[in-house]
Design a protein around this motif. Structure first.
Motif, short mmCIF file in Angstrom:
data_model
loop_
_atom_site.label_atom_id
_atom_site.label_comp_id
_atom_site.label_asym_id
_atom_site.label_seq_id
_atom_site.Cartn_x
_atom_site.Cartn_y
_atom_site.Cartn_z
N ALA A 463 -27.98 19.51 8.14
CA ALA A 463 -27.51 19.44 9.53
C ALA A 463 -26.03 19.14 9.67
N ALA A 464 -25.21 19.57 8.71
CA ALA A 464 -23.76 19.44 8.86
C ALA A 464 -23.28 20.40 9.94
N ILE A 465 -22.49 19.89 10.87
CA ILE A 465 -22.02 20.70 11.99
C ILE A 465 -20.51 20.90 11.96
N THR A 466 -19.79 19.87 11.54
CA THR A 466 -18.33 19.95 11.51
C THR A 466 -17.82 19.87 10.07
N LEU A 467 -16.54 20.20 9.91
CA LEU A 467 -15.91 20.09 8.60
C LEU A 467 -15.86 18.63 8.16
N VAL A 468 -15.62 17.71 9.10
CA VAL A 468 -15.62 16.29 8.77
C VAL A 468 -16.97 15.86 8.20
N ASP A 469 -18.06 16.37 8.77
CA ASP A 469 -19.40 16.06 8.25
C ASP A 469 -19.50 16.37 6.77
N VAL A 470 -18.98 17.52 6.38
CA VAL A 470 -19.12 17.97 5.00
C VAL A 470 -18.15 17.26 4.07
N VAL A 471 -16.89 17.20 4.46
CA VAL A 471 -15.86 16.63 3.60
C VAL A 471 -16.08 15.14 3.38
N TYR A 472 -16.49 14.43 4.44
CA TYR A 472 -16.64 12.98 4.34
C TYR A 472 -18.04 12.52 3.94
N ARG A 473 -19.09 13.16 4.46
CA ARG A 473 -20.42 12.57 4.29
C ARG A 473 -21.39 13.39 3.44
N ARG A 474 -21.20 14.69 3.33
CA ARG A 474 -22.12 15.48 2.51
C ARG A 474 -21.62 15.60 1.08
N LEU A 475 -20.36 16.00 0.90
CA LEU A 475 -19.81 16.23 -0.43
C LEU A 475 -18.98 15.06 -0.95
N ARG A 476 -18.52 14.18 -0.06
CA ARG A 476 -17.79 12.96 -0.42
C ARG A 476 -16.44 13.23 -1.09
N VAL A 477 -15.86 14.41 -0.84
CA VAL A 477 -14.60 14.75 -1.52
C VAL A 477 -13.40 14.04 -0.91
N ALA A 478 -13.50 13.58 0.34
CA ALA A 478 -12.36 12.92 0.98
C ALA A 478 -11.92 11.70 0.19
N TRP A 479 -12.86 10.96 -0.35
CA TRP A 479 -12.55 9.71 -1.05
C TRP A 479 -12.67 9.81 -2.56
N ALA A 512 -7.55 20.75 11.46
CA ALA A 512 -6.64 19.77 12.07
C ALA A 512 -7.32 18.41 12.18
N SER A 513 -8.61 18.41 12.50
CA SER A 513 -9.35 17.15 12.62
C SER A 513 -9.41 16.42 11.28
N VAL A 514 -9.70 17.17 10.21
CA VAL A 514 -9.75 16.56 8.88
C VAL A 514 -8.37 16.05 8.47
N ARG A 515 -7.35 16.86 8.71
CA ARG A 515 -5.99 16.44 8.37
C ARG A 515 -5.61 15.16 9.10
N CYS A 516 -6.02 15.06 10.34
CA CYS A 516 -5.74 13.86 11.14
C CYS A 516 -6.37 12.62 10.50
#
Length: 542
Positions: A463-479, A512-516
């Motif tokens: 149920a990922a809807i946004t890029l933030v969902d995936v980058v931060y919470r599904r794949l954990r690549v942000a951190w 842009a949201s992820v970059r922010c």
């Protein structure tokens, strides 16, 4: 085990289902507490719905220290019952999802043998409370073993160390797996559905009204029992009652900073003490080490994305040179960071670090059940406590719950620890890793161990809807893959755009949201640069 999906066949059908069905219980909140309650309720045969205002695990439950632990430090504070409950839950989570409760050695440096003996006495009590098996009981490392197993640890200061078992998890992935277990038992689960009101009949709550942030549609969900498990927003939901209770919560902010492992190369989880006598963790994970956490009162207006201040970053980095033979870390070494807000039970006159991590179940005058406080580790026990009250309100003797039955990804499996890509996938997806890899084993970015099938899975199953969902919470690549996170974000966005039909404008907005968020989490670096320039100018003027 089948693959239960959180992604609905269509959003409209999901909202229709929520509005047309009558539920025994509706849970408000899609963090670990709400997820555990939904799994427990659906597993006992109750018609269950769960609604979450944002994404699942978007708040506190995706921003912890990512440990399944009993809280050894609470034992020193006399909270024996809390520790007994949570320390035994470590093995329960491991049984449910071995990949999300990975045994690791937690290392406590000791200056001398007297201190080591004191530590061992406390840890022995801790292990007895948790019925720890012989092979997992603590070890005493002398100087030679410290040199061999944790070479950076300063043996000129610490002549020994006590190593005991704790468990490393991925908090957001745990929430998703528990929610999928709830869905497998028949629960209707929806993100982006914010509760705006409580439905009332003759002075008693019989459901919630929520607004879909995707479609703008208002949905009334009818339920005999409403459970408020909204984490930091528990008080906000409780205030919707006609005669609301007093505030339950005190919010505390905790931050973590991430540095490259090549810059700070440790092998185990290490406890360090701060000048104000708090304990922080240094935790290796893949190519990075993260350090946390702070514990300060939070009065801001950004509980979903709390600010990260330079003072907090310096507080976490300061103790490390006293423990490790490493070049001092500075804010410029930090490549990623996160902050979360803990919903603690308010106790007048106590500072955040003094507040208990116990949970508390209350019932409002309109019969809404609220649960506040608690620890990630104890989510299953908390759910069982809530279901006792739910059963009383329904006037039913409920059957046994799902206990420690495996959740999706939790079936027994093995992984080659030398295969870093396979190890990363196993830690995120467990026994489902090979299925995800089979969707598309190709790497999105050559030097990063992230495969295309993960994006397909995140969208189709989780149920990922946004890029933030995936980058931060599904794949954990942000951190945890910070050196490639922008390249990965771009590749993920482009793949999602094809899958879900984003326009060029939507694709740009998602990036842009992820970059922010990337920039915001490292905003303290500019504070550090300004402070350095000011200091240099002051020195030059003298």
């Amino acid at each position: 085990m089948s693959n239960p999906r959180l992604t609905p066949a269509s959003r409209a059908d999901l909202l229709d289902e929520l509005e047309s069905d009558a539920y025994d219980v509706v849970v408000v909140g899609g963090g670990i507490t709400g997820a555990g309650i939904a799994r427990e309720a659906a597993g006992r045969g109750l018609r269950t719905a769960l609604v979450e205002a944002d994404d699942f695990a978007a708040g506190t439950s995706g921003r912890s220290s990512k440990l399944i632990h009993g809280g050894l430090r609470y034992l020193a504070g006399g909270e024996v019952d809390l520790v007994r409950k949570t320390v035994t839950e470590r093995t329960a989570v491991h049984a449910m999802a071995p990949h999300l409760a990975e045994p690791c050695w937690m290392v406590v440096p000791a200056r001398n043998r007297v201190t080591a003996t004191k530590f061992r006495a406390g840890i022995t009590t801790y292990e007895r409370l948790g019925a720890v098996a012989g092979e997992d009981r603590h070890q005493l490392w002398r100087r030679d073993e410290i040199h061999a197993r944790e070479p950076l640890l300063r043996t000129d200061v610490y002549d020994s160390a006590v190593a005991y078992r704790e468990y490393l998890t991925d908090d957001a992935r745990l929430v998703l797996a528990v929610l999928r277990a709830a869905a497998q038992s028949g629960a209707a689960v929806a993100s982006r559905l914010k509760v705006t009101d409580l439905n009332d009949r003759n002075g008693q709550i019989n459901g919630v009204t929520a607004e879909c942030s995707i479609t703008g549609r208002e949905v009334r969900v009818a339920a005999d029992v409403v459970v408020n498990a909204a984490g930091p927003w528990v008080d906000e939901i409780a205030r919707m009652e006609q005669d609301p209770p007093a505030a339950l919560l005190h919010l505390s902010k905790g931050i973590h900073v991430v540095v490259p492992r090549e810059r700070f190369s440790i092998n185990h989880l290490v406890i360090c003490n701060t000048p104000d006598r708090r304990s922080i963790f240094a935790i290796p994970r893949g190519d990075v080490v993260y350090i946390g956490t702070t514990d300060t009162s939070y009065y801001g207006d950004r509980p979903l994305w709390p600010e990260i201040d330079l003072d907090d970053v310096e507080y976490l980095l300061e103790p490390l040179t006293r423990y490790f033979n490493a070049e001092p870390l500075t804010p410029s070494d930090v490549v990623a960071a996160w902050a979360g807000v803990r919903p603690l039970i308010a106790t007048k006159g106590k500072a955040p670090e003094e507040l208990s991590r116990k949970d508390e179940v209350t019932v409002g005058r309109s019969r809404m059940i609220s649960i506040a406080g608690g620890k990630l580790t104890g989510f299953r026990r908390m759910a069982e406590d809530v279901l006792k009250v739910v059963g009383e309100q329904l006037g039913k003797d409920l059957p046994e719950g799902p206990g420690t039955a495996p959740i999706p990804g939790g079936d027994p499996t093995s992984v080659d620890p030398g295969d870093q890509e396979a190890l990363r996938l196993w830690r995120l997806y467990g026994s489902e890793a090979e299925e995800i890899r089979s969707l598309d084993p190709g790497r999105l970015v050559d030097d990063a161990p992230v495969v295309g099938g993960e994006i397909d899975w995140a969208v189709r199953v989780e149920a990922a809807i946004t890029l933030v969902d995936v980058v931060y919470r599904r794949l954990r690549v942000a951190w945890f893959v910070p050196q490639h996170r922008w390249e990965l974000a771009t590749a993920i966005a482009e793949r999602m755009a094809v899958q879900v039909g984003w326009s060029d404008e939507r694709l740009s907005a998602e990036l842009a949201s992820v970059r922010c968020h990337f920039d915001d989490e490292l905003a303290f670096a500019s504070q550090a640069a300004d402070a350095s320039r000011t200091a240099s100018a002051s020195g030059a003027s003298r």
